[in-house]
Scaffold this active site. Structure first.
Site, short mmCIF file in Angstrom:
data_model
loop_
_atom_site.label_atom_id
_atom_site.label_comp_id
_atom_site.label_asym_id
_atom_site.label_seq_id
_atom_site.Cartn_x
_atom_site.Cartn_y
_atom_site.Cartn_z
N ASN A 102 51.33 66.28 90.01
CA ASN A 102 50.16 65.54 89.52
C ASN A 102 50.33 65.41 88.01
OD1 ASN A 102 49.22 65.71 92.11
ND2 ASN A 102 47.51 67.08 91.66
N TYR A 134 48.88 63.49 84.49
CA TYR A 134 47.86 62.68 83.82
C TYR A 134 48.13 62.46 82.34
CZ TYR A 134 45.15 62.94 88.07
OH TYR A 134 44.75 62.80 89.37
N GLU A 186 49.60 62.63 92.41
CA GLU A 186 48.41 62.10 91.72
C GLU A 186 48.83 61.55 90.37
OE1 GLU A 186 45.05 64.74 91.14
OE2 GLU A 186 45.24 65.54 93.17
N GLU A 219 47.39 72.09 92.97
CA GLU A 219 47.20 72.62 91.62
C GLU A 219 46.69 74.06 91.58
OE1 GLU A 219 44.80 69.93 89.29
OE2 GLU A 219 46.23 68.29 89.48
C1 FCB Z 1 43.28 66.66 89.39
C2 FCB Z 1 42.65 67.00 90.72
C3 FCB Z 1 41.95 65.83 91.37
C4 FCB Z 1 41.20 64.98 90.37
C5 FCB Z 1 42.08 64.63 89.20
C6 FCB Z 1 41.43 63.75 88.17
O1 FCB Z 1 43.41 67.82 88.65
O2 FCB Z 1 43.64 67.48 91.60
O3 FCB Z 1 41.12 66.33 92.38
O4 FCB Z 1 40.05 65.60 89.98
O5 FCB Z 1 42.54 65.79 88.58
#
Ligand code: FCB
Length: 448
Positions: free
Chosen positions: A294, A296, A354, A168
């Protein structure tokens, strides 16, 4: 109810992810140098509750137990990061053999347990001494990173085949140097923009070095990608979504695939970008073997400046399902990201490096942690990953964030992302029900 299973491709990689500063602890043990996160978390007021990574999950001392746990959970792969200042306490030059030994033993134990290591070189714990020389806004960082990548790939390249240069870079650059919420805590947008360029340059310069030391390596980079949805059909909100897409997504994707920095962003930043030297963009676009994503949440792009003539009611609100981070649960977004990457960027392979969620977890007196919300979060995102595979996106694996409850940066230990519960006092690990469920998914290579 149908009992149809969503079966994943035969060689799909199932894993879990962590990062050095978030789990290792032992911040000054055995010759390790200080990192910017040590400095930052030791500065009062920077991390909630005054938490630090001094001890974290004590993984530096408990790695054997943690590898055994992963084996028990049936994981096929483990994504971890190397702490740069553990190997090169001053960032470059003098090597710390104890640090090398630590990762050497960890990798051997993983392979012994038939767990494939996915190694991230940089997950934010920069040696403080390199920050003292200017850190990522300074061009010296590219060569320093190459020296470090060379050391790690020479030492572990005979056994580690999957390499991630950076985690990231958007967060390293902008959260660290523009918003000041991460180490080193600066608030200067020009520093952040220069940092993003030197991170990409470091990445591009390191790729051939890793390949040279490990000819069968697969090398990639991990980006945080977030779909940007305009809050309304108004011109202003659409413009905001385009801007945010440029800022979070295209700013890194475009140069990586050889398109250079997106022009709308360069003019929007109003930065002369004098730090971009001839040849840099070619280096940055050295082809990678895979992209790590990653994911979320999505972002709803909204501006306060919607005029009357836009005549647009607010149509998109954040859904009301949110995690403990206050992040919206939006599984479709992972599909949107994958589909868009496939259509617009065509990386040869993609991993979800992630994905996961923080919730308040309670442990019962007999050590059980029921976390149906996390289980459901992971399940629904995996359904969308499967949907992306069905339309032809080359998704090769999935890593849940995170193996263990750990140090969640500026939030300290207040946010639990693990599929394994960690008692901060006793360091006792207790797999949550999501972990037990994930074990079954991995075993069957399928979702029910
Ligand atoms: C991401 C990070 C990881 C963790 C998650 C929740 O941005 O790469 O280390 O903190 O978020």
């Amino acid at each position: 109810m149908s009992n149809k299973k969503l079966v994943f491709p035969k060689d799909f990689i199932w894993g879990a992810a962590t990062a050095s500063y978030q789990i290792e602890g032992a911040w000054n043990a055995d010759g390790k140098g200080e990192s910017i996160w040590d400095r930052f978390s030791h500065t009062p007021g920077k991390v909630d509750n005054g938490d630090t990574g001094d001890i974290a999950c004590d993984h530096y001392h408990r790695w054997r137990e943690d590898v055994a746990l992963m084996k028990e959970l049936g994981l096929k792969a483990y994504r971890f990061s190397v702490a740069w200042p553990r190997l090169l306490p001053e960032g470059r030059g003098k090597l710390n053999q104890a640090g090398i030994d630590f990762y050497d033993h960890l990798v051997d134990a993983l392979l012994e347990a038939k767990i494939e290591p996915y190694l991230t070189l940089y997950h934010w714990d920069l040696p403080q001494s390199l920050q003292d020389e200017g850190g990522w806004p300074a061009r010296i960082m590219a060569d320093a990173f190459v020296e470090y990548a060379d050391v790690v790939s020479r030492t572990l390249g005979d056994r580690v085949k999957n390499w991630i240069t950076l985690n990231e870079p958007w967060v390293s650059a902008f959260v660290g140097y523009r918003y000041g919420r991460h180490a080193p805590g600066h608030t200067d947008v020009s520093e952040a923009i220069a940092a993003s360029h030197h991170l990409l340059l470091a990445h591009g310069q390191a790729v051939p070095v890793i390949r040279n030391n490990c000819p069968d390596a697969k090398v990639g980079i991990v980006l945080n990608l977030t779909p940007q949805v305009p809050a309304s059909p108004s011109v202003a909100d659409k413009k905001e979504a385009t801007w945010m897409d440029g800022y979070i997504n295209r700013w890194f994707l475009d140069p990586l695939v050889g398109r250079g920095y997106p022009q709308d962003m360069v003019s929007g930043f109003g930065n002369a970008m004098e730090f971009v030297k001839p040849g840099d963009l070619e280096i940055i676009s050295t082809p990678v073997d895979f992209l790590g994503v990653n994911y979320y949440m999505r972002n709803i792009a909204r501006t306060g400046n919607v005029s009357e003539t836009d005549n647009a009611p607010r149509t998109v609100f954040r859904g009301d399902e949110i995690t403990e981070m206050d992040w919206e649960v939006y599984p479709e977004g992972i599909y949107n990201v994958l589909d868009r990457l496939h259509l617009d960027y065509s990386f040869p392979a993609i991993y979800i490096t992630e994905n996961g969620a923080a919730y308040k977890d309670d442990i019962s007196s007999d050590g059980r942690v029921d976390d149906p919300a996390r289980l459901s979060y992971i399940k629904r995102h995996l359904e969308m990953v499967k949907k992306a595979i069905l339309v032809g996106v080359p998704v090769k694996g999935y890593f849940v964030w995170s193996l263990l409850d750990n140090f969640e940066w500026g939030f300290g230990y207040s946010k639990r992302f693990g599929i394994v519960y960690v008692d901060n006092q006793t360091q006792q690990r207790s797999p949550k029900s999501s972990a037990k469920w994930y074990t079954q998914v991995v075993r069957e290579n399928a979702l029910d």
